[in-house]
Design a protein around this motif. Structure first.
Motif, PDB file in Angstrom:
ATOM      1  N   PHE A 556       0.589  -1.096   0.326  1.00  0.00           N
ATOM      2  CA  PHE A 556       0.415  -0.102  -0.811  1.00  0.00           C
ATOM      3  C   PHE A 556       0.724   1.119   0.204  1.00  0.00           C
ATOM      4  O   PHE A 556       2.353   0.966  -0.149  1.00  0.00           O
ATOM      5  CB  PHE A 556      -0.746   0.183   1.201  1.00  0.00           C
ATOM      6  N   TYR A 557       0.661   2.646  -0.411  1.00  0.00           N
ATOM      7  CA  TYR A 557       0.979   4.045  -0.664  1.00  0.00           C
ATOM      8  C   TYR A 557      -0.220   4.205  -0.401  1.00  0.00           C
ATOM      9  O   TYR A 557      -1.239   4.837  -1.239  1.00  0.00           O
ATOM     10  CB  TYR A 557       1.793   3.593  -1.042  1.00  0.00           C
ATOM     11  N   GLY A 587       3.950   0.402   3.310  1.00  0.00           N
ATOM     12  CA  GLY A 587       4.337  -0.450   3.198  1.00  0.00           C
ATOM     13  C   GLY A 587       3.869  -1.804   3.323  1.00  0.00           C
ATOM     14  O   GLY A 587       3.080  -1.318   2.057  1.00  0.00           O
ATOM     15  N   PHE A 588       3.671  -2.206   4.034  1.00  0.00           N
ATOM     16  CA  PHE A 588       2.768  -4.204   3.427  1.00  0.00           C
ATOM     17  C   PHE A 588       1.765  -4.902   4.347  1.00  0.00           C
ATOM     18  O   PHE A 588       2.318  -4.446   5.955  1.00  0.00           O
ATOM     19  CB  PHE A 588       3.862  -4.833   2.432  1.00  0.00           C
ATOM     20  N   PHE A 608       3.516  -4.246   8.239  1.00  0.00           N
ATOM     21  CA  PHE A 608       4.873  -3.683   8.018  1.00  0.00           C
ATOM     22  C   PHE A 608       4.924  -1.981   7.878  1.00  0.00           C
ATOM     23  O   PHE A 608       4.006  -1.872   6.685  1.00  0.00           O
ATOM     24  CB  PHE A 608       5.702  -3.590   6.926  1.00  0.00           C
ATOM     25  N   THR A 609       4.505  -0.794   8.313  1.00  0.00           N
ATOM     26  CA  THR A 609       4.044   0.573   8.124  1.00  0.00           C
ATOM     27  C   THR A 609       5.189   1.039   8.219  1.00  0.00           C
ATOM     28  O   THR A 609       6.256   2.113   9.114  1.00  0.00           O
ATOM     29  CB  THR A 609       3.463   0.977   8.997  1.00  0.00           C
ATOM     30  N   ASP A 610       5.506   1.898   7.237  1.00  0.00           N
ATOM     31  CA  ASP A 610       7.158   3.701   6.819  1.00  0.00           C
ATOM     32  C   ASP A 610       5.983   4.980   6.434  1.00  0.00           C
ATOM     33  O   ASP A 610       5.641   5.116   5.744  1.00  0.00           O
ATOM     34  CB  ASP A 610       7.969   2.386   6.010  1.00  0.00           C
ATOM     35  N   LEU A 624       2.841   7.907  17.703  1.00  0.00           N
ATOM     36  CA  LEU A 624       2.419   5.726  17.891  1.00  0.00           C
ATOM     37  C   LEU A 624       1.799   5.179  17.080  1.00  0.00           C
ATOM     38  O   LEU A 624       0.938   4.760  16.899  1.00  0.00           O
ATOM     39  CB  LEU A 624       1.198   6.696  18.620  1.00  0.00           C
ATOM     40  N   LEU A 625       3.499   5.128  16.175  1.00  0.00           N
ATOM     41  CA  LEU A 625       2.783   3.733  15.492  1.00  0.00           C
ATOM     42  C   LEU A 625       4.308   3.195  15.292  1.00  0.00           C
ATOM     43  O   LEU A 625       5.483   3.425  15.168  1.00  0.00           O
ATOM     44  CB  LEU A 625       2.778   4.731  14.049  1.00  0.00           C
ATOM     45  N   PRO A 626       3.871   1.715  16.147  1.00  0.00           N
ATOM     46  CA  PRO A 626       4.873   0.876  15.192  1.00  0.00           C
ATOM     47  C   PRO A 626       5.248   0.040  13.690  1.00  0.00           C
ATOM     48  O   PRO A 626       4.503   0.487  12.491  1.00  0.00           O
ATOM     49  CB  PRO A 626       4.524  -0.674  15.581  1.00  0.00           C
ATOM     50  N   LYS A 627       6.130   0.217  13.505  1.00  0.00           N
ATOM     51  CA  LYS A 627       6.296   0.334  12.293  1.00  0.00           C
ATOM     52  C   LYS A 627       6.456  -1.353  11.761  1.00  0.00           C
ATOM     53  O   LYS A 627       6.075  -2.170  11.077  1.00  0.00           O
ATOM     54  CB  LYS A 627       8.477  -0.501  11.754  1.00  0.00           C
TER      55      LYS A 627
END
Length: 729
Positions: A556-557, A587-588, A608-610, A624-627
């Motif tokens: 996703f983007y 991320g994905f 996985f979120t960047d 407040l966002l975990p990778k």
């Protein structure tokens, strides 16, 4: 010579027996008589196993003499057993009709894409949480849907208050204001009404939850930048349905709820009633609540009228009243004194009236009119400060679905009126804001072939928003496209993207944390705009007769331009401004499901979120966002008998607003349910390892008279045990 004759007779007898001991089976769906390919056929007690071919048949040879049990299995259907005695009396093809499993008699149909297609044939990527899982999560949190969403890959329930436990929904790392919550397609949870929203949606009447991740504004207008969560209610059938639940937890929560529905001829009804009580709960004995004292009540009746086979009219009214008080536990229990005075009170009243009219013009075309009016009142109080507001929302949508050969066409328009009015405030400081939207949309879903399906749409929104300080008119053209390609029986892929926008609002996670105190009205703030998309590949297969494996990899983007940021001036007042620097989330998600004999089910999800905001100084990671986040769940179930579940969740480190990094953590849960006819008993141990924020650092800082609170990044209440009974008639 006699020996030669005897040998020849023996040979011909054996050859004759082997010729007879063959079998050909044709497997079909009992409901529509269609052939079932890839069904498993095996002979019990032997190593003889075969899969049905594309024409639905399977063949065997060299079957031993005697009584044999032929077992036929297919995912989603009830197992069939065929007893036969070999040698057979006649050579023929045996037809076997499999009956769909009761839980899957109805194909999974998604309504959030407006086409009401099966999920397998919908080009837009839609995730569904079905009734069985909703029922399981309802055992953990009967009061609201937070647990249903918390344990979904790529979705986070973000707690915004240390004392009142308020929370919002984040998809793909983006703030909650970019996620649109719907109930049966009605957008009743936007703007100020988003406060306490997920805490006021009970799961007891839900049939399905549909989640579209990524820009969805073409379908639903403003606010659907990160995605859409649509809670779908159950509809009545001829057979009456009654559900009752009683739940009690160790943290002092009591839930009592009932749901009933039935259709008789031209009339039908559904009725949901739920009441929840929560005692003030202080787990770390710091004198401040981790769970507020709460009492709330929800009643939601619906009336269904079917004057003929073509027409359906649904009228409903949902009413929720809630009273939540957190803070210093001495103030809550005994009242304020010289040493204890801090509290946070939230009183809310939500009433949503809906009308849904459907008319089948012919066998394939549908006219649909939906309208709703939502009234939401919320009073917030802390020492020396109160905030009172009322949000009015009116929504009307008219759409026409036309099905022609290989295509579904939708044309529609909707009108949205949203007004927030602050009470008991000076006119120049009142946070009043009004938004009026008129939209036209069109969508085409085109089956180019059995394997390739394309969905495209476009929307035009004319938006007028204003307060006493400024007024703006904006127009948004929102195209969207998505495609589904079925590579073969095992592989498929979806890709889609579109544009989105979000009208200005004061009500965000950040402003919620300080109860909108010292927050100035909006002034010259424009709408945020976005573009983005998702792409995935899906693989499904069965191994032998007992294993089913499903894998999904999604990327996703999303990029948000003209984003609004919260700033503080020298006087201590807060205000919003637009920034030219974008917010980007990429991320994905990886999801795996393994089912063994329909008894053991293993689910694994990794996200996985960047996500970064270019306007943030030094560290641009969204707070407040975990990778990295991992979800694991193992379920063992004997249908209508019992189920056992074990869950584990890993959450990576997160940046706080003070630029510090939190610790990573695991949390684990266990559930069990036993069915005794129409009654079931359940127990749950949520977060039984007692992961909580106060184990790392005190959440409350300062004195009892003037406390301040850290950002909330994990559980505050610690471990929770609950149990109860359910009655299903």
């Amino acid at each position: 010579m006699q020996k030669i004759i005897l040998l020849l007779c023996t040979f011909f007898c054996v050859a004759s027996a082997c010729a007879q001991n063959s079998l050909k089976i044709s497997v079909k769906n009992k409901v529509d008589k269609t052939i079932l390919s890839n069904a498993t056929v095996l002979i019990k007690g032997t190593n003889l196993l075969a899969k049905t071919s594309a024409n639905g048949t399977a063949s065997f040879g060299n079957i031993p003499d005697g009584n044999q049990i032929i077992i036929i299995r297919n995912v989603g259907f009830q197992e069939q057993r065929l007893p036969l005695t070999f040698p057979l009396n006649e050579v023929k093809t045996y037809e076997v009709f499999l009956e769909p499993a009761e839980d899957e008699l109805e194909e999974v149909i998604v309504s959030s894409t407006r086409t009401s297609r099966s999920i397998q044939n919908t080009p837009t990527r839609v995730e569904t949480i079905e009734l069985e899982e909703i029922d399981e999560k309802s055992n953990m949190r009967p009061a609201n849907v937070s647990m249903i969403l918390h344990e979904s890959t790529g979705i986070a329930v973000q707690q915004t208050s240390a004392t009142s436990a308020n929370a919002s929904i984040r998809i793909q790392g983006l703030d909650g204001r970019y996620t649109q919550l719907l109930k049966d397609g009605y957008a009743s949870f936007g703007n100020f009404a988003s406060g306490l929203s997920i805490l006021e949606i009970p799961p007891l009447d839900l049939a399905q939850v549909e989640i579209i991740k990524g820009p969805s504004s073409t379908l639903y207008g403003a606010g659907a930048i990160a995605g859409v969560v649509n809670f779908i209610s159950r509809t009545p059938r001829e057979k009456a349905d009654f559900n009752f639940i009683l739940n009690q937890s160790n943290v002092g929560q009591t839930n009592i709820g009932a749901f009933s529905m039935q259709r008789k001829g031209k009339w039908g009804y559904s009725l949901l009633a739920l009441t929840n009580f929560q005692k003030a709960y202080d787990v770390d004995k710091d004198d401040f609540t981790e769970l507020p004292k709460t009492d709330d009540f929800t009643v939601h009746p619906k009336l269904f009228y079917y004057p003929n086979e073509k027409t359906t009219l649904i009228i409903g009214n949902a009413f929720t009243k809630s009273n939540r008080t957190g803070g210093d536990i001495f103030v809550i229990n005994d009242g304020a004194d010289a040493n204890h005075r801090y509290f946070e009170s939230n009183k809310s009243l939500r009433n949503t009236s809906t009308l849904d009219f459907s008319y089948k013009v012919n066998a394939s075309n549908l006219l649909k009119i939906k309208t709703s009016f939502n009234y939401f009142k919320r009073d917030i109080a802390i020492p020396d400060y109160t905030f009172n507001g009322i949000n009015y929302n009116a929504y009307t949508d008219i759409s026409y679905l036309k099905n022609i050969k290989n295509q579904s066409l939708i044309f529609g328009l909707n009108i949205v009126y949203d007004k927030f009015a602050e009470q008991d405030q000076l006119p120049n400081l009142a946070k009043n804001f009004t938004t009026r939207t008129a939209g036209l949309y069109a969508q085409q879903t085109w089956d180019l072939s059995d394997r390739f399906k394309l969905e495209s749409g476009i929307r035009l929104d004319l938006v007028n928003y204003f307060n006493t300080l400024y007024r703006k008119n904006e127009a948004f053209v929102l195209p969207r496209i998505s495609a589904l390609y079925k590579i073969n029986d095992h592989w498929s892929s979806r890709i889609g993207g579109g544009l989105g926008y979000k009208t200005p609002t004061l009500f965000t996670e950040q402003t919620e944390t300080f109860q909108y105190q010292n927050l100035l009205p909006l002034n010259n703030v424009k709408a945020e705009k976005s573009y983005g998309g998702t792409a995935d590949i899906n693989y499904k297969t069965s191994l032998g007769a007992d294993w089913l494996i499903s894998l999904n990899q999604m990327f996703f983007y999303t990029r948000i331009n003209n984003s609004t940021i919260l700033l503080q001036d020298n006087s201590g007042s807060f205000h919003f401004e637009n920034t030219p620097q974008p917010v980007q989330s990429r991320g994905f998600e990886t999801n795996a499901k393994i089912i063994f004999k329909e008894y053991f089910k293993l689910f694994a999800g990794y996200t996985f979120t960047d996500a970064k905001a270019d306007y943030l100084p030094v560290i641009q990671n969204i707070r407040l966002l975990p990778k990295n986040k991992l979800n694991l769940a193992l379920l063992y179930e004997k249908e209508r008998n019992f189920k056992l579940g074990l869950e584990g969740y890993f959450t990576d480190r997160q940046y706080l607003y003070n630029n510090q990094l939190t610790s990573a953590f695991w949390e684990f849960g266990f559930m069990a349910e036993k069915v005794f006819g129409k009654i079931s008993v359940f127990i749950n141990a949520e977060n039984f390892t007692d992961t909580r924020q106060s184990r790392y650092k005190s959440v409350v800082n300062g004195s009892h008279l003037n406390p301040n609170f850290d950002d909330i990044w994990t559980h505050t209440e610690g471990r929770t045990f609950n149990g109860g009974i359910k009655l299903k008639l």
